[in-house]
Scaffold this active site. Sequence first.
Site, PDB file in Angstrom:
ATOM      1  N   HIS A   1      48.557 -11.000   0.110  1.00 19.21           N
ATOM      2  CA  HIS A   1      49.045 -10.425  -1.142  1.00 19.21           C
ATOM      3  C   HIS A   1      47.848 -10.334  -2.086  1.00 19.21           C
ATOM      4  CE1 HIS A   1      51.842 -11.068  -4.896  1.00 19.21           C
ATOM      5  NE2 HIS A   1      51.245  -9.889  -4.888  1.00 19.21           N
TER       6      HIS A   1
ATOM      7  N   ASP B   1      48.034 -15.655  -0.849  1.00 20.63           N
ATOM      8  CA  ASP B   1      47.870 -15.081  -2.188  1.00 20.63           C
ATOM      9  C   ASP B   1      46.402 -15.034  -2.576  1.00 20.63           C
ATOM     10  OD1 ASP B   1      50.600 -14.574  -3.158  1.00 20.63           O
ATOM     11  OD2 ASP B   1      50.860 -16.735  -2.931  1.00 20.63           O
TER      12      ASP B   1
ATOM     13  N   GLY C   1      57.005 -20.479  -1.808  1.00 17.97           N
ATOM     14  CA  GLY C   1      55.883 -21.405  -1.867  1.00 17.97           C
ATOM     15  C   GLY C   1      56.346 -22.807  -2.174  1.00 17.97           C
ATOM     16  N   SER C   2      56.678 -23.052  -3.439  1.00 19.70           N
ATOM     17  CA  SER C   2      57.047 -24.412  -3.840  1.00 19.70           C
ATOM     18  C   SER C   2      58.305 -24.886  -3.118  1.00 19.70           C
ATOM     19  CB  SER C   2      57.219 -24.492  -5.360  1.00 19.70           C
ATOM     20  OG  SER C   2      57.926 -23.387  -5.855  1.00 19.70           O
TER      21      SER C   2
ATOM     22  N   SER D   1      54.420 -19.199   1.149  1.00 20.12           N
ATOM     23  CA  SER D   1      53.182 -18.927   0.408  1.00 20.12           C
ATOM     24  C   SER D   1      52.318 -20.172   0.421  1.00 20.12           C
ATOM     25  CB  SER D   1      53.505 -18.540  -1.032  1.00 20.12           C
ATOM     26  OG  SER D   1      52.343 -18.691  -1.819  1.00 20.12           O
TER      27      SER D   1
ATOM     28  N   ASP E   1      59.069 -11.978  -3.796  1.00 18.67           N
ATOM     29  CA  ASP E   1      58.059 -13.029  -3.961  1.00 18.67           C
ATOM     30  C   ASP E   1      58.129 -13.594  -5.370  1.00 18.67           C
ATOM     31  OD1 ASP E   1      55.819 -14.631  -3.888  1.00 18.67           O
ATOM     32  OD2 ASP E   1      54.385 -12.973  -3.789  1.00 18.67           O
ATOM     33  N   GLY E   2      58.425 -14.900  -5.425  1.00 18.32           N
ATOM     34  CA  GLY E   2      58.435 -15.605  -6.705  1.00 18.32           C
ATOM     35  C   GLY E   2      59.772 -16.255  -6.984  1.00 18.32           C
ATOM     36  N   GLY E   3      59.782 -17.579  -6.972  1.00 14.40           N
ATOM     37  CA  GLY E   3      60.995 -18.316  -7.324  1.00 14.40           C
ATOM     38  C   GLY E   3      62.087 -18.314  -6.269  1.00 14.40           C
TER      39      GLY E   3
ATOM     40  N   MET F   1      57.963  -7.984  -6.834  1.00 10.24           N
ATOM     41  CA  MET F   1      57.685  -9.292  -7.438  1.00 10.24           C
ATOM     42  C   MET F   1      58.888  -9.754  -8.260  1.00 10.24           C
ATOM     43  SD  MET F   1      54.768 -10.324  -6.414  1.00 10.24           S
ATOM     44  CE  MET F   1      54.671 -11.806  -7.430  1.00 10.24           C
TER      45      MET F   1
ATOM     46  N   MET G   1      43.826 -14.013  -5.408  1.00 10.53           N
ATOM     47  CA  MET G   1      43.773 -13.735  -6.856  1.00 10.53           C
ATOM     48  C   MET G   1      42.321 -13.729  -7.318  1.00 10.53           C
ATOM     49  SD  MET G   1      46.789 -16.213  -8.225  1.00 10.53           S
ATOM     50  CE  MET G   1      48.338 -16.426  -7.336  1.00 10.53           C
TER      51      MET G   1
ATOM     52  N   HIS H   1      52.108 -16.211   3.964  1.00 14.15           N
ATOM     53  CA  HIS H   1      51.838 -15.370   2.801  1.00 14.15           C
ATOM     54  C   HIS H   1      50.614 -15.948   2.106  1.00 14.15           C
ATOM     55  CE1 HIS H   1      53.038 -12.676  -0.534  1.00 14.15           C
ATOM     56  NE2 HIS H   1      52.632 -13.667  -1.325  1.00 14.15           N
TER      57      HIS H   1
ATOM     58  N   GLY I   1      50.591 -14.458 -10.399  1.00 15.66           N
ATOM     59  CA  GLY I   1      49.515 -15.321 -10.915  1.00 15.66           C
ATOM     60  C   GLY I   1      49.677 -16.780 -10.568  1.00 15.66           C
ATOM     61  N   PHE I   2      50.920 -17.248 -10.493  1.00 13.18           N
ATOM     62  CA  PHE I   2      51.137 -18.677 -10.291  1.00 13.18           C
ATOM     63  C   PHE I   2      52.359 -18.939  -9.433  1.00 13.18           C
ATOM     64  CE2 PHE I   2      48.924 -17.976 -14.244  1.00 13.18           C
ATOM     65  CZ  PHE I   2      47.875 -18.877 -14.164  1.00 13.18           C
ATOM     66  N   GLY I   3      52.293 -20.031  -8.675  1.00  9.47           N
ATOM     67  CA  GLY I   3      53.465 -20.491  -7.936  1.00  9.47           C
ATOM     68  C   GLY I   3      54.360 -21.306  -8.868  1.00  9.47           C
ATOM     69  N   GLY I   4      55.558 -21.587  -8.412  1.00  5.15           N
ATOM     70  CA  GLY I   4      56.446 -22.496  -9.131  1.00  5.15           C
ATOM     71  C   GLY I   4      57.118 -21.919 -10.362  1.00  5.15           C
TER      72      GLY I   4
ATOM     73  N   MET J   1      46.201  -9.748  -5.152  1.00  6.04           N
ATOM     74  CA  MET J   1      46.329  -9.645  -6.616  1.00  6.04           C
ATOM     75  C   MET J   1      44.922  -9.492  -7.185  1.00  6.04           C
ATOM     76  SD  MET J   1      49.345 -12.451  -7.070  1.00  6.04           S
ATOM     77  CE  MET J   1      49.021 -13.239  -5.501  1.00  6.04           C
TER      78      MET J   1
HETATM   79  O1  LIG Z   1      52.296 -14.206  -5.532  1.00  7.93           O
HETATM   80  C1  LIG Z   1      52.743 -15.248  -5.953  1.00  7.93           C
HETATM   81  C2  LIG Z   1      52.484 -15.687  -7.346  1.00  7.93           C
HETATM   82  O2  LIG Z   1      51.705 -14.751  -7.960  1.00  7.93           O
HETATM   83  C3  LIG Z   1      53.601 -16.018  -5.076  1.00  7.93           C
HETATM   84  O3  LIG Z   1      53.367 -15.747  -3.716  1.00  7.93           O
HETATM   85  C4  LIG Z   1      53.830 -17.476  -5.334  1.00  7.93           C
HETATM   86  O4  LIG Z   1      52.864 -18.278  -4.730  1.00  7.93           O
HETATM   87  C5  LIG Z   1      55.189 -17.886  -4.846  1.00  7.93           C
HETATM   88  O5  LIG Z   1      55.389 -19.219  -5.176  1.00  7.93           O
HETATM   89  P1  LIG Z   1      56.847 -19.789  -5.506  1.00  7.93           P
HETATM   90  O6  LIG Z   1      57.368 -19.030  -6.697  1.00  7.93           O
HETATM   91  O7  LIG Z   1      57.676 -19.562  -4.293  1.00  7.93           O
HETATM   92  O8  LIG Z   1      56.593 -21.225  -5.792  1.00  7.93           O
HETATM   93 FE   LIG Z   2      52.480 -13.713  -3.452  1.00  9.79          FE
END
Ligand SMILES: O=C(CO)[C@@H](O)[C@H](O)COP(=O)(O)O
Ligand SMILES: [Fe+2]
Length: 252
Positions: free
Chosen positions: A76, A37, A225-226, A10, A203-205, A169, A39, A35, A174-177, A78
């Site tokens: 993606h 994002d 992402g992170s 991401s 997607d996410g974490g 999801m 928003m 990926h 909404g946010f990475g990390g 959003m």
């Molecule tokens: O869609 C999203 C957040 O809304 C993701 O795509 C995040 O950007 C993933 O980031 P990490 O959780 O991997 O840091």
């Molecule tokens: Fe995403």
Amino acid sequence: MSPPAIIAPSILSADFAELGKACSDTIAQGADWLHVDIMDGHFVPNMTFGAPVVTKIRSHVDRPTGAYGKGTFDCHMMISEPKRWVRDFQKAGCDLYCFHYEAAVDSTAADSPAGTSSAKTSPKELIRFIHENGMQAGIAVKPKTSVDVLWDILDNPEEVERPDMVLVMTVEPGFGGQSFMASELPKVTELRKRYPELPIEVDGGLSEKTIDQAADAGANVIVAGSAVFGAADPGDVIKKLREAVDGRRGKL
Ligand SMILES: O=C(CO)[C@@H](O)[C@H](O)COP(=O)(O)O
Ligand SMILES: [Fe+2]
């Protein structure tokens, strides 16, 4: 057998001042997709960028030669009005337009320009529209949305109205990390049981710490992402995520 691993970093966690270079570097480090994002500050409480930026970064990465090929732009969306932006994103170079189920069913007509109806549209109609505009279609569900809403869409005999990918999801969008929500994995397990060959994205974490759980459930498209952009060696993280998924193929 479940489909092979697709690793989709991401770019939300990349350096936005160097976005084009971050995209080409990440593909060179072994990523399959990017990926992206999108928003709108309405569907989610954060804003990123729109089609003009996608057009610019697209020029740093070769277009995929076929469906799911290397360099696929996995957008993606959003956003509250997913139908409104289909044409702009196709022109910008999006390959896979993944909208949120919740946005499609809740779309409220805002002040959309002529010819870009923002009126409520069904997920099936939207998938058809995305396909007619030459892109693959993904459908995403937020943590509070049950996957039961998807069966009717996935079992549609009209192929043009069926999604090419489902995104589950594993954080609130909404946010990475954010921290990975393992509570969402039963959705992946159920989807994989019903659709052995469907690309299923999480997607996410996602990281080296959480990938085993996601891979055990049957996810094959891994957004990170992170974990990728924060790593000293992004290529090594991409490799480990891929091995975790591909190591389970045929065993699920
Ligand atoms: O869609 C999203 C957040 O809304 C993701 O795509 C995040 O950007 C993933 O980031 P990490 O959780 O991997 O840091
Ligand atoms: Fe995403």
